[in-house]
Structures are given as C-alpha cells and as structure tokens.
Motif scaffolding. Structure first.
Motif, PDB file in Angstrom:
ATOM      1  N   ARG A  57       0.842  -1.194   0.000  1.00  0.00           N
ATOM      2  CA  ARG A  57       0.000   0.000   0.000  1.00  0.00           C
ATOM      3  C   ARG A  57       0.882   1.251   0.000  1.00  0.00           C
ATOM      4  NH1 ARG A  57      -4.947  -3.152   0.744  1.00  0.00           N
ATOM      5  NH2 ARG A  57      -4.210  -4.947   1.907  1.00  0.00           N
TER       6      ARG A  57
ATOM      7  N   ALA B 118     -11.538   2.370   0.171  1.00  0.00           N
ATOM      8  CA  ALA B 118     -10.347   1.634   0.598  1.00  0.00           C
ATOM      9  C   ALA B 118     -10.758   0.297   1.204  1.00  0.00           C
ATOM     10  CB  ALA B 118      -9.567   2.452   1.636  1.00  0.00           C
TER      11      ALA B 118
ATOM     12  N   GLU C  13      -5.429   3.494   1.005  1.00  0.00           N
ATOM     13  CA  GLU C  13      -5.718   2.221   0.347  1.00  0.00           C
ATOM     14  C   GLU C  13      -6.144   1.157   1.348  1.00  0.00           C
ATOM     15  OE1 GLU C  13      -2.528   1.104  -2.351  1.00  0.00           O
ATOM     16  OE2 GLU C  13      -1.976   3.207  -2.476  1.00  0.00           O
TER      17      GLU C  13
END
Length: 468
Positions: free
Chosen positions: A294, A405, A374
């Motif tokens: 991420r 997310a 994310e």
C-alpha cells in the motif's frame, strides 16, 4: 495531451511565489523580486546545509518547459519540491509536535540571520511533518536583508506557535480547538486575558504577551511603515533580531506539558486482551495489511501505535490518528526517538474531524480529502462512534465506503465489557440496532468480505472487507 496543472489552494498570499501541481509533481513559481531573492537563497551556504539535513523540503531547479505558457508568462523561475506524504495542520499536532516545529523555525531563522538573510513570516503552517520529523516547506519565505529592522514574522510566530504552546503548558488547555477556530492563531490581547495573575510572571510572558499586547494596542492605528521606521530609528538591527530568535528558541524549549493521564493513555496496559487475543488480532491485521503493498494506510483510533507499525511493514506511509492528544504526544516522541519516518501521528476526532478552513473553505483541506488511503484500520473503534457518539451504524459504514479503501474492523459486541459500560450510560433501547448481525448486513450491501474471524475473547469479531 498537455499535463494537468492545478493551483495549491493554500498558496496565494505571497505575491513573490506560489505553489502549484503538474500531475503529481509539486512546483513553485517565483515572480520578479521573488526570483531574485530565490537565486540568492539557493546560492547561500545556510540553505545548502538545511537541505542536506532535511530541515527544509527537498527543492531543486526544474525546466520551465514542463509548465504551461500561462505560468511561464506569470513566473520567471521554477523549482520542484519533494512531495509531503500527507499534509497536516497545527491543530492536528500534539504539544511536542508543535514545540519541535517551533524550535525548527527558530533554528532556521538563526541560520539565515547568520548570513544576512531573514524570513518574511513566522507561520506554523510553513512546517510539515514527514513521519515524526518536522520540515520547513516555504522556501519563498527567505529573503536577503536590505535594511535591518524588526522581524516581520514575530507576531505570526507568537500567534501560531508560542501562544498555543504557552496555553497548554501554563494552563493545561489543549491548543488544537483554538488554532482550528482561528486560522491566524491566538492574538496577543487574547493571550494576555488568559494568562492572568501569577501566570504573567512565567517565562517569556511579559515580553511576548504583556508587552506585545500593549504595543499592539499602542500601534493599532499607526501605519506599518511609520512603525517600522520608529523601531529602526531606535536601533533595532541584526543583533536584535538574533537576540529575539535566540530568546524565542530558549522559551520554546523550556515549555513543558505536565499532564500524565488521559482517557486512553493507559489503554494499552488496561484493556481486556490477554497474550492469546493480542497475537490473534496482530496476525489478522498483518494478513490483511500484507495482502499487497500500500502507498497509504490509516490507523484510526491508533492509541500506542501497535497496529500502525504492523501496517507500516507493508505500506509506504501510515497515518496514525487518535482523538487523545496525550496518546498522540507519547506516540510522536517514541517514533521520533526511534528515528521512524513512515508513521505520522495526528490528533483527529473522527466525530468532529478537521473541516475545510480559510479563504473559500479551501485554504486548509478537510482531513479525509487530502489523500486517499488504500487500507484503513478501525480496530475497537466502531462502538465508540456508534454508542459513545450516537453515530448510526449505517452512517459509519457509509463513511467507510466513501474512503474507497479496504477496511479492517474489530467489531465489539454489545456484550463486551467495554461496550456494556458505554450502554449503561444510555437510555434503554437507544442502541438496539447496535449488534453484529446488523453491522454485517450493512457491510454486505457495499463491501465484499475478504476474511472474518472471531477473537478467542468471543465478544469481538475481526473483519477485512473491500469496496464492491
């Protein structure tokens, strides 16, 4: 196709320079006098040292060909800055963060003064954090001194750095609501009214608060140029600027915040987890976080940062947020001592998060609109929002979905001791809809569940779900 350009909405007050974006690159343009000043600053020894030790944001020349003709017509010189991973504001910092940012500002001013440069302003918004490391970002603030006089940034420095720190140090009143309420900070007259009685004899108060407020009142109707001329005629020169910056730095470093306990400061040692449950939870979070790399993860309600560190193993950067400023202050000091650079701790109340502020409500951006995460960790958080603050479960899930997310949630059942304690303080049947079945159904409407596991504790369930 021409690259997309956009203005930084918080960079418009200085006519000599302005920040804008070309795609995801951060650029600054200098006009006329600003370009001349920048050329002098870029060639100075002190600025090179600041760049080398990362006290100032990474800055380098850039070819004007990458920007539009309209900007080339407006600006004479361009530079590119390193991008700050997540923009934060002083009203989201803890006491130690604001204190370290203020000390950095003074140290940079002293370095500039030593080579006959000064800084146009003393605004706390000119500092950002990369992890727990403060970094000065407004390189357009530097200018060569042509005529010595008072430091123009003194009032700003007091209002946005010194007075908020004094408020918390001397009165144990958190400064964050005051800075969020007034984007320019606390005025000398406001600070004087707060520090009454024996507090007026505390370090730095007479000169920077009492005298400052009196002088502000005296010169409130005088023209700025006339006032500066009077100060210069009184012999205010380089030595006085150096002495002022030195005293400010000494005062800043002397301030202490003595609060030792808060609502969540002992949670890490008093919560109901045993070693088995801790390990189970950590393994679940690590599986979810490590599923892929991420660029940005959030840990909401981070407390001492245990799971922020787990997320950082598979993330380029982690925002660790908590409503408790003492918890964040401790985490910040720990991360700074460790030399960590990937976790940014911030004081954020999710029920009342930072809104858009300043001119057109765009000068300072809302918390959840600055950079998209994310992965979001929301561990033992939902019950505080739903029961403690009466946020409906449907609203919480809707907000999770707006982040677009993957989400990791630890849902605390109403039979859990902590949830039960919160429910005891509520009228009967107020939160009948707060239960695992309802939460699961709401999640299923807009997310796909990747993994679901019940802790050995049995009153808590872990979810990892992703937006559909």
């Amino acid at each position: 196709m021409a690259p997309h350009e956009s203005d930084e909405p918080g960079s418009f007050r200085d006519p000599a320079s302005s920040v804008f974006y070309v795609e995801d690159r951060v650029l600054r343009g200098f006009t006329g006098r600003g370009a001349t000043d920048w050329e002098a600053v870029a060639g100075s020894a002190f600025f090179g040292r600041l760049l080398a030790d990362q006290s100032v944001v990474g800055t380098r020349p850039v070819d004007a060909a990458i920007v539009s003709q309209a900007r080339r017509d407006r600006f004479e010189t361009f530079v590119e800055h390193d991008r700050i991973p997540f923009i934060s504001y002083p009203y989201e910092w803890s006491f130690s963060m604001l204190q370290d940012a203020a000390a950095l500002h003074c140290e940079i001013l002293l370095a500039a003064l030593a080579e006959d440069f000064t800084m146009k302003d003393g605004y706390s918004y000119n500092v950002q954090f990369v992890g727990p490391q403060p970094c000065f970002i407004d390189v357009g603030s530097f200018e060569p001194v042509t005529t010595w006089g008072p430091w123009h940034g003194y009032r700003q420095f007091c209002q946005s750095f010194l007075f908020p720190l004094m408020l918390q140090s001397y009165k144990d009143v958190s400064f964050q609501p005051f800075l969020r309420g007034q984007i320019n900070g606390i005025t000398p007259s406001q600070m004087r009214a707060v520090l009454d009685g024996r507090k007026t004899f505390r370090k730095g108060v007479f000169t920077n608060v009492t005298l400052h407020a009196a002088l502000e009142k005296r010169y409130s109707s005088a023209e700025t140029q006339t006032t500066e001329k009077e100060v210069r005629n009184a012999g205010f020169g380089k030595a006085q600027q150096v002495a002022l910056a030195t005293k400010l730095l000494k005062t800043i470093k002397s301030l202490k915040w003595k609060r030792s306990n808060s609502t969540w400061s002992s949670y890490g040692t008093t919560c109901s987890y045993d070693d088995e449950n801790r390990a189970f939870k950590a393994d679940f979070v690590r599986r979810a976080a490590s599923a892929r790399r991420r660029s940005m993860s959030w840990d909401l309600g981070c407390n001492e940062g245990t799971y922020s560190r787990i997320a950082a193993e598979s993330s380029d950067y982690v925002l660790a947020a908590d409503v408790d400023d003492l918890v964040i202050d401790r985490l910040y000091r720990t991360l700074r001592k460790e030399g960590a650079t990937k976790i940014l701790p911030l004081v954020i109340d999710l029920v009342d998060p930072s809104p858009g502020l300043g001119w057109s409500n765009r000068e300072r951006q809302p918390f959840d609109q600055r950079r998209q995460p994310e992965l979001v960790l929301a561990l033992a958080l939902v019950h505080h929002l739903a029961i403690g603050s009466n946020i409906p479960l449907a609203e919480i899930v809707r907000w999770f979905r707006s982040l677009n997310a993957e989400i990791v949630v630890e849902f605390v059942d109403r039979d859990d001791p902590l949830a039960h304690h919160l429910l005891q303080n509520k009228p009967p049947h107020t939160h009948d809809s707060y239960n695992l079945a309802n939460f699961s159904a709401l999640v299923g409407e807009s997310f796909d569940v990747v993994e679901r596991s019940q802790l050995p504790l049995e009153t808590r369930t872990l979810f990892h779900f992703k937006p559909r």
